[in-house]
Design a protein around this motif. Structure first.
Motif, PDB file in Angstrom:
ATOM      1  N   VAL A  44     -38.231  -4.030  17.849  1.00 49.16           N
ATOM      2  CA  VAL A  44     -39.086  -5.555  18.018  1.00 49.16           C
ATOM      3  C   VAL A  44     -40.143  -5.262  16.907  1.00 49.16           C
ATOM      4  O   VAL A  44     -40.924  -4.283  17.064  1.00 49.16           O
ATOM      5  CB  VAL A  44     -38.784  -5.450  18.998  1.00 49.16           C
ATOM      6  N   ALA A  45     -40.420  -6.562  16.138  1.00 50.97           N
ATOM      7  CA  ALA A  45     -41.650  -6.436  15.293  1.00 50.97           C
ATOM      8  C   ALA A  45     -42.517  -8.012  15.876  1.00 50.97           C
ATOM      9  O   ALA A  45     -42.564  -8.312  16.517  1.00 50.97           O
ATOM     10  CB  ALA A  45     -41.275  -7.175  14.163  1.00 50.97           C
ATOM     11  N   ILE A  46     -43.668  -7.080  15.720  1.00 51.88           N
ATOM     12  CA  ILE A  46     -44.761  -8.340  16.537  1.00 51.88           C
ATOM     13  C   ILE A  46     -46.093  -8.692  15.216  1.00 51.88           C
ATOM     14  O   ILE A  46     -46.505  -7.943  14.992  1.00 51.88           O
ATOM     15  CB  ILE A  46     -45.471  -7.700  17.554  1.00 51.88           C
ATOM     16  N   ILE A  47     -45.673 -10.307  15.403  1.00 51.21           N
ATOM     17  CA  ILE A  47     -46.403 -10.914  13.858  1.00 51.21           C
ATOM     18  C   ILE A  47     -47.121 -11.582  14.013  1.00 51.21           C
ATOM     19  O   ILE A  47     -47.217 -12.749  14.709  1.00 51.21           O
ATOM     20  CB  ILE A  47     -45.226 -11.198  12.992  1.00 51.21           C
ATOM     21  N   PRO A  48     -48.700 -11.059  14.337  1.00 55.28           N
ATOM     22  CA  PRO A  48     -49.370 -12.709  14.321  1.00 55.28           C
ATOM     23  C   PRO A  48     -49.166 -13.267  13.684  1.00 55.28           C
ATOM     24  O   PRO A  48     -49.189 -12.357  12.239  1.00 55.28           O
ATOM     25  CB  PRO A  48     -51.171 -11.685  14.268  1.00 55.28           C
ATOM     26  N   ILE A  49     -49.970 -15.117  13.829  1.00 53.41           N
ATOM     27  CA  ILE A  49     -50.283 -15.321  12.654  1.00 53.41           C
ATOM     28  C   ILE A  49     -51.432 -16.228  13.186  1.00 53.41           C
ATOM     29  O   ILE A  49     -52.280 -16.213  14.049  1.00 53.41           O
ATOM     30  CB  ILE A  49     -48.908 -16.715  13.824  1.00 53.41           C
ATOM     31  N   PHE A  56     -46.713  -4.992  13.136  1.00 53.36           N
ATOM     32  CA  PHE A  56     -46.594  -3.465  14.004  1.00 53.36           C
ATOM     33  C   PHE A  56     -44.943  -3.967  15.117  1.00 53.36           C
ATOM     34  O   PHE A  56     -44.661  -5.230  14.655  1.00 53.36           O
ATOM     35  CB  PHE A  56     -47.093  -2.850  14.731  1.00 53.36           C
ATOM     36  N   THR A  57     -44.155  -2.896  14.978  1.00 52.15           N
ATOM     37  CA  THR A  57     -43.099  -2.611  15.843  1.00 52.15           C
ATOM     38  C   THR A  57     -43.206  -2.139  16.650  1.00 52.15           C
ATOM     39  O   THR A  57     -43.863  -0.830  17.053  1.00 52.15           O
ATOM     40  CB  THR A  57     -41.857  -2.033  14.586  1.00 52.15           C
ATOM     41  N   LEU A  82     -37.720  -7.987  11.564  1.00 49.02           N
ATOM     42  CA  LEU A  82     -38.635  -8.876  10.834  1.00 49.02           C
ATOM     43  C   LEU A  82     -39.585  -7.676   9.775  1.00 49.02           C
ATOM     44  O   LEU A  82     -39.978  -7.998   8.073  1.00 49.02           O
ATOM     45  CB  LEU A  82     -39.524  -9.343  11.193  1.00 49.02           C
ATOM     46  N   LEU A  83     -39.847  -6.276   9.714  1.00 51.71           N
ATOM     47  CA  LEU A  83     -40.512  -6.047   8.840  1.00 51.71           C
ATOM     48  C   LEU A  83     -39.512  -4.596   8.504  1.00 51.71           C
ATOM     49  O   LEU A  83     -40.471  -3.861   7.926  1.00 51.71           O
ATOM     50  CB  LEU A  83     -41.736  -5.401   9.955  1.00 51.71           C
ATOM     51  N   ALA A  84     -38.449  -4.756   8.154  1.00 51.65           N
ATOM     52  CA  ALA A  84     -37.651  -3.524   7.199  1.00 51.65           C
ATOM     53  C   ALA A  84     -37.728  -4.133   5.850  1.00 51.65           C
ATOM     54  O   ALA A  84     -38.646  -5.254   5.458  1.00 51.65           O
ATOM     55  CB  ALA A  84     -36.799  -4.101   7.898  1.00 51.65           C
ATOM     56  N   SER A  93     -29.997  -8.525   8.918  1.00 52.55           N
ATOM     57  CA  SER A  93     -29.926  -8.755   9.854  1.00 52.55           C
ATOM     58  C   SER A  93     -30.757  -9.258  11.019  1.00 52.55           C
ATOM     59  O   SER A  93     -30.398  -9.186  12.017  1.00 52.55           O
ATOM     60  CB  SER A  93     -28.646  -7.434  10.731  1.00 52.55           C
ATOM     61  N   ARG A  94     -32.198  -9.756  10.092  1.00 52.98           N
ATOM     62  CA  ARG A  94     -33.514 -10.430  11.320  1.00 52.98           C
ATOM     63  C   ARG A  94     -32.916 -11.699  11.558  1.00 52.98           C
ATOM     64  O   ARG A  94     -32.306 -12.306  11.621  1.00 52.98           O
ATOM     65  CB  ARG A  94     -34.460 -10.223  10.158  1.00 52.98           C
ATOM     66  N   VAL A  95     -33.699 -11.598  12.930  1.00 50.83           N
ATOM     67  CA  VAL A  95     -34.129 -12.417  13.884  1.00 50.83           C
ATOM     68  C   VAL A  95     -34.723 -12.951  14.663  1.00 50.83           C
ATOM     69  O   VAL A  95     -35.517 -11.370  14.858  1.00 50.83           O
ATOM     70  CB  VAL A  95     -32.258 -12.128  14.878  1.00 50.83           C
ATOM     71  N   TYR A  96     -34.892 -13.857  14.276  1.00 54.10           N
ATOM     72  CA  TYR A  96     -36.464 -14.160  15.214  1.00 54.10           C
ATOM     73  C   TYR A  96     -36.375 -14.990  16.481  1.00 54.10           C
ATOM     74  O   TYR A  96     -35.095 -15.465  16.838  1.00 54.10           O
ATOM     75  CB  TYR A  96     -37.234 -14.948  14.775  1.00 54.10           C
TER      76      TYR A  96
END
Length: 131
Positions: A44-49, A56-57, A82-84, A93-96
């Motif tokens: 699971v990716a965590i992406i700050p905006i 990071f994952t 997301l970060l693959a 196959s990414r999904v948000y």
């Protein structure tokens, strides 16, 4: 008088202490497969905006549960793949969060100071067919 590093303060004396407070914002939820089963050990990716380092994952557990702690207040995107590496099966196959294919349709998570968000549940899409 107070010596540097002294753990005690005398009567009617003041002490100026410089310290840093760490935030304890948390993001957690559960990832399931397209058929509703736990997505065991998915990244699971965590992406700050705006996107800053660290992006990071974390790896979900056997039941598809994930959790990250120590997050600063702000906005985040969460998802899988997301970060693959671009072009990889995981990336294709990414999904948000909340289970959408594109960043445009993703829900931005607003995290307040010390806030705990435990409702970030989303479902993975069916596995891509072929190359």
């Amino acid at each position: 008088a107070i010596r540097r590093g002294s753990p005690s303060v005398g009567k009617r004396e003041c002490v100026d202490v410089d310290f840093t407070l760490l935030t304890d914002g948390r993001l957690s939820g559960r990832v399931t497969t397209a058929d509703g089963k736990p997505a065991s050990f998915v990244k699971v990716a965590i992406i700050p905006i705006p996107p800053v380092i660290p992006q990071f994952t974390v790896v979900a557990d056997e039941q598809g549960h994930f959790e990250v702690t120590g997050r600063e207040p702000g906005q985040y995107l969460v998802g899988a793949g997301l970060l693959a590496r671009i072009g990889s099966t995981e990336w294709k196959s990414r999904v948000y969060y909340p289970g959408v294919r594109t960043r445009k349709h993703a829900k931005v998570i607003e995290l307040g100071d010390g806030e705990w968000r435990t409702d970030i549940d989303f479902k993975l899409p069916p596995s891509p067919k072929g190359p």
